[in-house]
Design an enzyme around this catalytic site. Structure first.
Site, short mmCIF file in Angstrom:
data_model
loop_
_atom_site.label_atom_id
_atom_site.label_comp_id
_atom_site.label_asym_id
_atom_site.label_seq_id
_atom_site.Cartn_x
_atom_site.Cartn_y
_atom_site.Cartn_z
N CYS A 138 2.73 2.23 4.33
CA CYS A 138 4.14 2.39 4.71
C CYS A 138 4.77 3.53 3.93
CB CYS A 138 4.90 1.08 4.47
SG CYS A 138 6.62 1.20 4.95
N CYS A 141 8.35 3.01 2.92
CA CYS A 141 8.57 2.10 1.78
C CYS A 141 8.20 2.77 0.46
CB CYS A 141 7.69 0.85 1.88
SG CYS A 141 7.48 0.22 3.51
N ASP A 142 7.09 3.49 0.46
CA ASP A 142 6.51 3.93 -0.82
C ASP A 142 6.56 5.43 -1.08
OD1 ASP A 142 5.87 1.27 -1.33
OD2 ASP A 142 3.98 1.41 -0.26
#
Ligand code: NDP
Length: 314
Positions: A138, A141-142
């Site tokens: 992701c 997300c990261d």
């Protein structure tokens, strides 16, 4: 031997936008829905940052907060939301027998499947070893953790292109690893990637190994045409090669396509088993949006309500 048995009118399996919307509608219809949230309570949106395309939020909303709101709304209306994973089902006869966490039996008059989909992985040992230590599925997300650094992303679909573009804004350089000599993504997404100066595309390339003992330090790529190897130095390694529907426990009973997506009767949430309905990404490989998942969750609750009414009046 199962420790507990409970009877429910409407069991909802899964807690993304589809499951919670089904729960909201089912609760308002007095079906006393019981939901088991599954492995990832709140679903895929809990690993997203800002959601800008869900109508009703003019300034956008953080994914986890949105799912928290879905849950609060369902609870306020009377849905019984529980931690727990439905680990097996028997749909061979009605009522249906569903086992939670391998120990509790729920006997359900109707079932709404809203189990969603999960990211696919390459399946190489180093990917598993370094998952969470530089390997991620992701970017949204990261990606933040790799600001100013060099990263790699595998995949050639719309997701990979979108995530590569996202990473290119944060990172120094993005290596895009494409296994064939062409993209699968739409032309618009492909052009965006090709026209971004800090994205380097490696066509005909497979990931032979992700390098590093405790943190990602690089990746060894194998050329699929001539077998040659090359190493790229990266600190983040993103995998964006599609999703798998979370439907394996239903396989003995429910009709699915070859990828495991549940087949619903067109324009409805009906599956091949009467009394079992499906919604969200578990049955949608085309749209895969929070809003379409929510819409299909509403359909599933309405279909269930009508089906239960027809059973009770029969
Ligand atoms: P896709 O299935 O479309 O693409 C998966 C990509 O991963 C393909 O390029 C595939 O390669 C590659 N791949 C699969 N397995 C491997 C592997 N083991 N090693 C290396 N590469 C691999 O998935 P997406 O998640 O990209 O998209 C899913 C759907 O969602 C699509 O319909 C897409 O259009 C849609 N979508 C739309 C967006 C938008 O419109 N903004 C954004 C994101 C998704 P190959 O091509 O060789 O098979």
């Amino acid at each position: 031997m199962n420790q507990e048995t409970e009877k429910v009118e409407c069991l909802i399996i899964g807690s993304g936008p589809a499951g919670f919307t089904a729960a909201i509608y089912a609760a308002r219809a007095d079906m006393k829905p019981v939901m088991y949230e599954g492995l990832q309570p709140g679903g895929q949106l809990t690993i997203t940052t800002e959601v800008e395309n869900y109508p009703g939020y003019p300034d956008g909303i953080e994914g986890p907060m949105m799912m928290d709101n879905f849950k609060k709304q369902a609870v306020r209306l009377g849905a019984d939301i529980r931690y727990g994973i439905v680990t097996s089902v028997d749909f061979s006869q009605r009522p249906f027998v569903c086992v939670v966490d391998e120990k509790k039996t729920v006997i359900a008059e109707s079932v709404i499947i809203a189990t969603g989909a999960s990211a696919k992985w390459l399946g190489i040992p180093s990917e598993q070893k370094l998952n969470g230590s530089g390997v991620s599925a992701c970017a949204v997300c990261d990606g933040f953790f790799y600001r100013g650094q060099d990263v790699a992303i595998v995949g050639a679909g719309d997701t990979a292109c979108e995530e590569a573009s996202y990473l290119a804004k944060l990172c120094n350089k993005v290596h895009m690893i494409v296994r064939r000599d062409t993209f699968r993504a739409s032309k618009a997404m492909q052009h965006r990637v090709e026209n971004t100066p800090n994205i380097e595309i490696h066509f005909n390339s497979e990931t032979d190994e992700i390098l590093g003992e405790t943190m990602v330090e690089g990746a060894r790529l194998k050329n699929t045409v001539d077998g040659s190897m090359k190493t790229i130095n990266v600190t983040g390694f993103f995998v964006a090669i599609g999703h798998t529907p979370n439907t394996s426990i239903f396989k003995p009973w429910i009709d699915m396509d070859e990828q495991g997506y549940i087949i619903t009767k067109p324009g409805s949430s009906y599956t091949n088993v009467e009394g079992v309905f499906a919604c969200g990404d578990a049955q949608d490989k085309i749209y895969r949006q929070a809003v379409t998942a929510a819409g299909s969750g509403c359909m599933a609750a309405l279909d269930t309500e009508r089906w239960l009414a027809s059973q009770h009046s029969a």
